[in-house]
Write a protein that holds these residues in place. Structure first.
Motif, PDB file in Angstrom:
ATOM      1  N   ASP A  11       9.600  10.996   1.859  1.00  0.00           N
ATOM      2  CA  ASP A  11       9.043   9.836   1.162  1.00  0.00           C
ATOM      3  C   ASP A  11       9.729   8.551   1.617  1.00  0.00           C
ATOM      4  O   ASP A  11      10.490   7.941   0.865  1.00  0.00           O
ATOM      5  N   GLY A  12       9.469   8.138   2.852  1.00  0.00           N
ATOM      6  CA  GLY A  12      10.091   6.926   3.356  1.00  0.00           C
ATOM      7  C   GLY A  12       9.946   6.812   4.857  1.00  0.00           C
ATOM      8  O   GLY A  12       9.213   7.581   5.501  1.00  0.00           O
ATOM      9  N   SER A  13      10.672   5.876   5.438  1.00  0.00           N
ATOM     10  CA  SER A  13      10.518   5.543   6.847  1.00  0.00           C
ATOM     11  C   SER A  13      11.353   6.416   7.784  1.00  0.00           C
ATOM     12  O   SER A  13      11.326   6.218   8.994  1.00  0.00           O
ATOM     13  N   SER A  14      12.098   7.389   7.239  1.00  0.00           N
ATOM     14  CA  SER A  14      12.916   8.259   8.081  1.00  0.00           C
ATOM     15  C   SER A  14      13.191   9.566   7.348  1.00  0.00           C
ATOM     16  O   SER A  14      12.864   9.719   6.161  1.00  0.00           O
ATOM     17  N   THR A  15      13.827  10.492   8.050  1.00  0.00           N
ATOM     18  CA  THR A  15      14.176  11.778   7.442  1.00  0.00           C
ATOM     19  C   THR A  15      15.348  11.652   6.482  1.00  0.00           C
ATOM     20  O   THR A  15      15.715  12.626   5.828  1.00  0.00           O
ATOM     21  N   GLY A  16      15.928  10.472   6.371  1.00  0.00           N
ATOM     22  CA  GLY A  16      17.019  10.267   5.418  1.00  0.00           C
ATOM     23  C   GLY A  16      16.551  10.049   4.003  1.00  0.00           C
ATOM     24  O   GLY A  16      17.358  10.019   3.075  1.00  0.00           O
ATOM     25  N   ARG A  21       5.219   2.069   1.453  1.00  0.00           N
ATOM     26  CA  ARG A  21       4.276   1.976   2.570  1.00  0.00           C
ATOM     27  C   ARG A  21       4.623   2.910   3.716  1.00  0.00           C
ATOM     28  O   ARG A  21       3.959   2.900   4.749  1.00  0.00           O
ATOM     29  N   TYR A  22       5.657   3.742   3.544  1.00  0.00           N
ATOM     30  CA  TYR A  22       6.123   4.605   4.629  1.00  0.00           C
ATOM     31  C   TYR A  22       6.100   6.086   4.232  1.00  0.00           C
ATOM     32  O   TYR A  22       6.327   6.445   3.072  1.00  0.00           O
ATOM     33  N   LEU A  23       5.849   6.926   5.233  1.00  0.00           N
ATOM     34  CA  LEU A  23       5.920   8.376   5.066  1.00  0.00           C
ATOM     35  C   LEU A  23       6.338   8.958   6.416  1.00  0.00           C
ATOM     36  O   LEU A  23       5.892   8.486   7.466  1.00  0.00           O
ATOM     37  N   THR A  24       7.201   9.968   6.398  1.00  0.00           N
ATOM     38  CA  THR A  24       7.670  10.599   7.627  1.00  0.00           C
ATOM     39  C   THR A  24       7.348  12.092   7.587  1.00  0.00           C
ATOM     40  O   THR A  24       7.615  12.753   6.591  1.00  0.00           O
ATOM     41  N   GLN A  68       0.831  -1.192   0.000  1.00  0.00           N
ATOM     42  CA  GLN A  68       0.000   0.000   0.000  1.00  0.00           C
ATOM     43  C   GLN A  68       0.873   1.253   0.000  1.00  0.00           C
ATOM     44  O   GLN A  68       2.064   1.199   0.266  1.00  0.00           O
ATOM     45  N   ARG A  69       0.232   2.386  -0.317  1.00  0.00           N
ATOM     46  CA  ARG A  69       0.902   3.680  -0.235  1.00  0.00           C
ATOM     47  C   ARG A  69       0.100   4.584   0.685  1.00  0.00           C
ATOM     48  O   ARG A  69      -1.046   4.300   1.011  1.00  0.00           O
ATOM     49  N   SER A  94      -3.637   3.449   0.785  1.00  0.00           N
ATOM     50  CA  SER A  94      -4.264   3.005  -0.453  1.00  0.00           C
ATOM     51  C   SER A  94      -4.810   1.597  -0.290  1.00  0.00           C
ATOM     52  O   SER A  94      -4.497   0.888   0.667  1.00  0.00           O
ATOM     53  N   LEU A  95      -5.628   1.187  -1.247  1.00  0.00           N
ATOM     54  CA  LEU A  95      -6.105  -0.188  -1.247  1.00  0.00           C
ATOM     55  C   LEU A  95      -4.945  -1.129  -1.545  1.00  0.00           C
ATOM     56  O   LEU A  95      -4.008  -0.778  -2.249  1.00  0.00           O
ATOM     57  N   SER A  96      -5.024  -2.329  -1.019  1.00  0.00           N
ATOM     58  CA  SER A  96      -4.032  -3.338  -1.353  1.00  0.00           C
ATOM     59  C   SER A  96      -4.283  -3.832  -2.775  1.00  0.00           C
ATOM     60  O   SER A  96      -5.350  -3.616  -3.356  1.00  0.00           O
ATOM     61  N   ALA A  97      -3.301  -4.517  -3.335  1.00  0.00           N
ATOM     62  CA  ALA A  97      -3.384  -4.954  -4.728  1.00  0.00           C
ATOM     63  C   ALA A  97      -4.569  -5.876  -4.967  1.00  0.00           C
ATOM     64  O   ALA A  97      -5.131  -5.905  -6.073  1.00  0.00           O
ATOM     65  N   ASP A  98      -4.977  -6.638  -3.959  1.00  0.00           N
ATOM     66  CA  ASP A  98      -6.094  -7.557  -4.147  1.00  0.00           C
ATOM     67  C   ASP A  98      -7.443  -6.885  -3.885  1.00  0.00           C
ATOM     68  O   ASP A  98      -8.486  -7.541  -3.897  1.00  0.00           O
TER      69      ASP A  98
END
Length: 431
Positions: A102-107, A129-132, A78-79, A153-157
């Motif tokens: 755009d990710g799991s950390s500020t890096g 699947r991550y946003l910081t 998901q997004r 977002s919805l999953s692929a299925d």
């Protein structure tokens, strides 16, 4: 008399007083800016799926020197979509601001920065699947803060959306709708007349990007298209399990793509690049520098050193977008443009002395010419692949405006994906 509060020896001002100036003058309290000796409230944290979060004390004043980090995550595949319902920060974008990564950390790469009362560009889309989200305030003035909403977002299925230059295609699985007590006949997009096709397993909306209420936005060098899928009330009189249904649908178009042409064969020179979040571009030969008459002959047989005229364009004309030729490479092998390639253009810089650019980075099309040649005089055909970048025409700092850049920033290569289409090779006469 002013109506002002008192907190552990410091003045705090409500709506009857300014938070700086002589607040509560009858008591001789002076408040150059809003401060408090209360311990800073905790902020930030790990959030999952969907929900709301806000600045400390919202909708009251946040504190000085705040540093809050929210780590948002969703299920695998998901997004995350982030919007700001309210933003009221100090009138200084370098003082108090929100940064989205755009990710799991500020890096990770930065998606954008929000400050003051900017809610014009509200929607941020993660690529994973991550946003910081980081909120900072400095030591001076404060304000009421912000409130943000995030959804996954919805999953692929459950469903997905595909976008190209021409169309938006929204696919929703009927099994997902059934789990909500809905049917495909209940659904519509922002333009109610746009209805889906319903099969035994899927509900599919398919329409042009400029139709059915789709909204086009430009932000941070990207072009995005958004719409909404909603559900009407059941006509059968039954009570559904979900009284309100809203799916926010968005496509963020990647700024670069690949088009490829082979100088050969009797094929109509007209092909597209189609992919999720990709612009469709086509590449073709023309008879002269006027670019009035496209060449459909095949194989396209040319003389050695003959001038060839090439146009690359978006399949749907759009004057709000510019197309920039970043790299054009020739090869005797249509599946290998690295080991035995020859550069006509690289990073916007001319590498072949016969290459001439008529226009690039100024319109939704680019045009150039070069002289035909033959690899090692042992290969009948020559193949041409061009990488193009799409930019908003009103972005004066975009890659399209920078022209030749001998050294490319690594982030452009690592962030964006490429696709290739094949049109057919050119052939030297008598070969």
């Amino acid at each position: 008399m002013y109506n002002c509060g008192y907190h552990l020896g410091s003045c705090s001002c409500n709506y009857d007083c300014q938070y700086y100036g002589n607040c509560c003058s009858d008591f001789h309290w002076y408040c150059p800016s809003y401060t408090t000796t209360d311990p800073h409230p905790q902020c930030g944290g790990h959030l999952y799926g969907s929900g709301l979060f806000s600045s400390p004390n919202y909708p009251n004043y946040y504190h000085d020197n705040a540093y809050c980090v929210w780590y948002l995550s969703a299920q695998q595949g998901q997004r995350i979509f982030l919007t700001f319902a309210d933003v009221q920060l100090e009138r200084c974008c370098n003082c108090d601001y929100i940064t989205i990564y755009d990710g799991s950390s500020t890096g990770h790469s930065q998606l954008g920065k929000v400050c003051f009362n900017d809610t014009t560009h509200q929607v941020f889309h993660s690529s994973s699947r991550y946003l910081t989200v980081v909120f900072r305030s400095d030591y001076s003035g404060v304000s009421h803060g912000f409130k943000a909403l995030f959804t996954s977002s919805l999953s692929a299925d459950e469903g997905h959306v595909n976008c190209s230059t021409d169309n938006m295609v929204i696919v929703i699985q009927r099994s997902y709708l059934n789990s909500l007590g809905l049917s495909g006949n209940d659904l519509y997009v922002d333009e109610h007349l746009c209805r889906p096709n319903i099969s035994s397993t899927e509900v599919v909306f398919s329409f042009p990007l400029d139709a059915c209420g789709t909204v086009k936005e430009m932000m941070n060098g990207y072009v995005s298209y958004t719409n909404n899928v909603r559900a009407s009330q059941s006509q059968s009189g039954e009570i559904t399990r979900q009284s309100q249904f809203l799916l926010h649908v968005g496509c963020r178009m990647e700024p670069d793509t690949l088009v490829q042409i082979f100088y050969m064969a009797k094929e109509i020179v007209n092909a597209n690049i189609t992919g999720t979040g990709r612009f469709n571009a086509s590449i073709a030969f023309y008879t002269s520098s006027s670019f009035n008459q496209q060449i459909y002959d095949s194989p396209y047989e040319v003389n050695l050193n003959q001038l060839l005229y090439v146009q690359v364009e978006l399949n749907r004309p759009d004057n709000s977008l510019d197309l920039f030729l970043d790299t054009c490479v020739a090869s005797p092998n249509p599946s290998d443009f690295k080991d035995r390639s020859y550069d006509l253009l690289r990073n916007g810089c001319r590498r072949d002395n016969t290459y001439y650019s008529y226009t690039s980075g100024e319109h939704y099309y680019a045009r150039f010419s070069f002289q035909a040649f033959k690899f090692l005089r042992t290969h009948t055909y020559v193949y041409l692949q061009c990488k193009v970048i799409i930019c908003p025409s009103n972005d004066y700092n975009s890659r399209c405006r920078q022209g030749c850049r001998p050294r490319r920033k690594r982030s452009l290569d690592s962030t964006y994906h490429t696709n290739t289409v094949t049109l057919g090779p050119i052939k030297l006469k008598g070969a």
